[in-house]
Structures are given as C-alpha cells and as structure tokens.
Design a protein around this motif. Structure first.
Motif, PDB file in Angstrom:
ATOM      1  N   GLY A 164       0.869  -1.195  -0.008  1.00  0.00           N
ATOM      2  CA  GLY A 164       0.045  -0.104  -0.024  1.00  0.00           C
ATOM      3  C   GLY A 164       0.869   1.209  -0.059  1.00  0.00           C
ATOM      4  N   GLY A 165       2.268   1.079   0.024  1.00  0.00           N
ATOM      5  CA  GLY A 165       2.942   2.072   0.080  1.00  0.00           C
ATOM      6  C   GLY A 165       4.000   2.304  -0.957  1.00  0.00           C
ATOM      7  N   TYR A 166       4.611   3.593  -1.319  1.00  0.00           N
ATOM      8  CA  TYR A 166       5.965   3.529  -2.153  1.00  0.00           C
ATOM      9  C   TYR A 166       7.042   4.277  -1.506  1.00  0.00           C
ATOM     10  CZ  TYR A 166       3.828   7.883  -4.041  1.00  0.00           C
ATOM     11  OH  TYR A 166       3.360   8.898  -4.125  1.00  0.00           O
ATOM     12  N   VAL A 167       8.022   4.382  -2.124  1.00  0.00           N
ATOM     13  CA  VAL A 167       8.940   5.445  -1.827  1.00  0.00           C
ATOM     14  C   VAL A 167       9.728   5.824  -3.241  1.00  0.00           C
ATOM     15  CG1 VAL A 167       9.725   4.575   0.489  1.00  0.00           C
ATOM     16  CG2 VAL A 167      10.752   3.533  -1.757  1.00  0.00           C
ATOM     17  N   VAL A 168      10.315   7.056  -2.955  1.00  0.00           N
ATOM     18  CA  VAL A 168      10.971   7.792  -4.334  1.00  0.00           C
ATOM     19  C   VAL A 168      12.307   7.128  -4.380  1.00  0.00           C
ATOM     20  CG1 VAL A 168      11.757   9.766  -5.379  1.00  0.00           C
ATOM     21  CG2 VAL A 168       9.534   9.793  -3.904  1.00  0.00           C
ATOM     22  N   ALA A 169      12.745   6.561  -5.666  1.00  0.00           N
ATOM     23  CA  ALA A 169      13.867   5.885  -5.719  1.00  0.00           C
ATOM     24  C   ALA A 169      15.106   7.109  -5.914  1.00  0.00           C
ATOM     25  CB  ALA A 169      13.888   5.071  -7.007  1.00  0.00           C
ATOM     26  N   ALA A 170      16.374   6.469  -5.664  1.00  0.00           N
ATOM     27  CA  ALA A 170      17.531   7.283  -5.766  1.00  0.00           C
ATOM     28  C   ALA A 170      17.623   7.817  -6.984  1.00  0.00           C
ATOM     29  CB  ALA A 170      18.660   6.684  -5.158  1.00  0.00           C
ATOM     30  N   GLY A 171      17.889   8.971  -7.477  1.00  0.00           N
ATOM     31  CA  GLY A 171      17.890   9.482  -8.727  1.00  0.00           C
ATOM     32  C   GLY A 171      17.169  10.516  -9.111  1.00  0.00           C
ATOM     33  N   SER A 172      15.778  10.208  -8.353  1.00  0.00           N
ATOM     34  CA  SER A 172      14.646  11.337  -8.716  1.00  0.00           C
ATOM     35  C   SER A 172      15.012  12.472  -8.181  1.00  0.00           C
ATOM     36  CB  SER A 172      13.375  10.648  -8.090  1.00  0.00           C
ATOM     37  OG  SER A 172      13.211   9.320  -8.643  1.00  0.00           O
ATOM     38  N   ILE A 173      14.506  13.470  -8.630  1.00  0.00           N
ATOM     39  CA  ILE A 173      14.592  15.022  -8.300  1.00  0.00           C
ATOM     40  C   ILE A 173      13.645  15.694  -8.140  1.00  0.00           C
ATOM     41  CG2 ILE A 173      15.826  17.137  -8.938  1.00  0.00           C
ATOM     42  CD1 ILE A 173      17.766  15.443 -10.764  1.00  0.00           C
ATOM     43  N   ILE A 174      13.322  16.310  -7.126  1.00  0.00           N
ATOM     44  CA  ILE A 174      12.102  17.529  -6.756  1.00  0.00           C
ATOM     45  C   ILE A 174      12.656  18.754  -6.511  1.00  0.00           C
ATOM     46  CG2 ILE A 174      10.646  15.589  -5.939  1.00  0.00           C
ATOM     47  CD1 ILE A 174      10.917  16.588  -3.161  1.00  0.00           C
ATOM     48  N   PRO A 175      11.830  19.902  -6.425  1.00  0.00           N
ATOM     49  CA  PRO A 175      12.211  20.876  -6.290  1.00  0.00           C
ATOM     50  C   PRO A 175      13.192  21.167  -5.041  1.00  0.00           C
ATOM     51  CG  PRO A 175      10.213  21.205  -7.047  1.00  0.00           C
ATOM     52  CD  PRO A 175      10.466  19.902  -6.939  1.00  0.00           C
ATOM     53  N   ALA A 176      12.970  20.552  -3.884  1.00  0.00           N
ATOM     54  CA  ALA A 176      13.753  20.737  -2.581  1.00  0.00           C
ATOM     55  C   ALA A 176      15.118  19.810  -2.705  1.00  0.00           C
ATOM     56  CB  ALA A 176      12.944  19.824  -1.466  1.00  0.00           C
ATOM     57  N   GLY A 177      15.168  19.153  -3.792  1.00  0.00           N
ATOM     58  CA  GLY A 177      16.735  18.507  -4.109  1.00  0.00           C
ATOM     59  C   GLY A 177      16.289  16.830  -4.577  1.00  0.00           C
TER      60      GLY A 177
END
Length: 304
Positions: A164-177
């Motif tokens: 039921g959950g997920y995480v953001v993988a290494a290599g992804s980028i959002i405005p915060a970093g």
C-alpha cells in the motif's frame, strides 16, 4: 535547450532500470514531484493494462525493462518503487516539520536512540538520502508476510512503507533536492527486533517456555518505550489521540501477561502529563482504552 531534458530523462531511466535490476517494481512519478503519474480510477480509460478493470500504481509497477524504457521515453518521470510487491520494508526517517519545536529530534536521531535502548546496532543496509534530508532504510520483508504501512509506531518521525506504500527512488529530483543513495550495497533482511514492534509474535496456546516468556517481555518493553515516546512527542491537537492509540496498542501486552497494567498506566500517564494533558483526562483516557484493549485481546486469546 533540449539537452538538459534529454540528459535528465536518461538519468531517470537509468535509475528506474537500476531499481528493476534489484527486483524492485517501479512506476513513473510526475516530473519533479513525488506523485504517481498514472491515471486514477475516475479517469481510467478501461483499455491497455486496465482492459479488465482499473489497475492502480501498485498493480502496474514492473521490473520489465522494455516496459520501463517505453514509459520513460514518453516523459521525464521521477521513479517510484512499490514497496509491497517488491518485497521491501522501507523505514522512513523523516525531518521535523517547519512548525515543530526547536528541540524536536529528527527521525534518524529517534531511530538511533531506539536501537541504543534495545541494545541493537543501527542496521547496515541499502539507504538513501531524501530531498528533505531524511533517510530511507531499505530492508527485505519476511517471505509470505503482508506487512502494511505505519506512521509513528516505531518512534516519532519514523514511518514504514510496505504494502500500500511506495518510496521515491534514488536518482529522482524534486524542487527541494535530489534523492541519493548514500550507503549499503544491498537491502538487508528486516531485523527481528524491528519486526517484533511492527508485528508482535502471537502467543502460543500451550504454556510458553521460560525463553519464550523472556523474549515476549523484551518485545513488550520495546513497544512500551516506543509508544511512551510517541505520546511524549505529541503536538497540540494530537495529544489525547496519541495517548488513546498507545493505550489500545499496549493493552494486548497486559492481556497476554507480558506487562503489568500499573507499569503501562504509569508510563503513559507521565507521558501524557508531560505534553500538557490534565491528570484526570489522562486517567480517564487510559482507563477506557486499556479496558477495551485488554478485554478485546483476552477474548481473542481465549478463542485461539
């Protein structure tokens, strides 16, 4: 102007393929965000993967390299990892919110303190640094066990992601970093002591041995410490709710004979008063929640 986008797309594709090579099922997140890029049920076209019914991101996450390449050819997507289908239990060590008090410990500090109290080293496993400065610790979940997400069960600002959950993988980028891998080459099996907090072992019907009794008490002590800390770290507006949930959670250990009621009441009463709840309100909340939990768990044990 297109080169940075092309380079970013290639980098994100590599991140998705690298995760898939580890056996982790991935799906696209909207460019520059942490939100799934797949359509929702309300806008489902009923075609393609959804021809036989709407399929959510958890069901559509994949390790198929050709599907991954085709998806990332269409956009500069961040990478989500569906933890449950990937056989993962990820511990999310978060940072305090901007409105938290200055002395609020972050998730890393809370988790390290929990490890120290339970006489265990901080597990050595694959981990990433999140855009906010927190950490994700990746563990393999026990086979044939369907674990769920938790929020604050282990310690303040320590959550878990599983089915039921997920995480953001290494290599992804959002405005915060960016999200970056910062240590550990493989995901280690989830430690038994951690699993005991998330899924306390059921008591055997037959009379337990001295060794089992000792182990159950240790599990109960860890849970008491974690729940007391949760209450003591409660913010205004959530104090009574956290006290009530802690009592409900710990009542089963009283019903099973692992903790004496007075010990639980004293620890939670002190924690509740520490965050500003009136003593009489603490006592009333504890009495109600513990009575229900003990009765409920006693019935379940008797029916076993």
């Amino acid at each position: 102007m297109t080169q940075p986008t092309d380079n970013t797309r290639a980098s994100l594709l590599d991140a998705a393929l690298n995760a898939a090579e580890r056996g982790w099922r991935v799906f696209p997140l909207r460019p520059g965000t942490k939100r799934p890029a797949l359509h929702g049920e309300a806008s489902c076209p009923g075609t393609g993967p959804c021809a036989s019914g709407h399929r959510k991101w958890e069901q559509r996450a994949t390790t198929d390299a050709d599907r991954i390449r085709a998806t990332w050819a269409r956009g500069v997507f961040n990478v989500g990892i569906a933890t449950g289908p990937s056989g993962l239990l990820v511990v999310d060590l978060d940072m305090p919110k901007p409105n938290s008090s200055a002395d609020t410990p972050d998730g890393v500090t809370s988790f390290e303190a929990l490890c120290e109290r339970t006489a265990h080293a901080v597990p050595d496993t694959y981990r990433t640094r999140t855009a906010s400065g927190g950490r994700h610790l990746y563990f393999t979940a026990p086979p044939h066990t369907r674990m769920c997400n938790t929020a604050g069960t282990i310690a303040p600002l320590v959550d878990t992601r599983a089915w039921g959950g997920y995480v953001v993988a290494a290599g992804s980028i959002i405005p915060a970093g960016p999200y970056e891998a910062v240590g550990g080459s493989v995901a280690a099996p989830a430690p038994a002591w951690l699993l005991s907090i998330l899924q306390p072992a059921p008591r055997a019907v037959q009379a337990p041995s001295v060794a089992v009794v000792g182990q159950s008490r240790r599990y109960a002590d860890v849970a008491l410490t974690a729940e007391t800390r949760n209450v003591a770290g409660a913010q205004l507006g959530e104090r009574e709710a956290k006290l009530f949930r802690a009592a409900r959670a710990l009542g089963r250990f009283i019903a099973w004979g692992d903790l004496p009621r007075h010990e639980v009441e004293q620890a939670l009463q002190e924690a509740g008063e520490t965050v500003g709840l009136p003593p009489s309100q603490c006592r009333a909340t504890l009495r109600s929640a513990l009575d229900w939990s003990i009765s409920h768990n006693q019935r379940r044990r008797d029916a076993a």
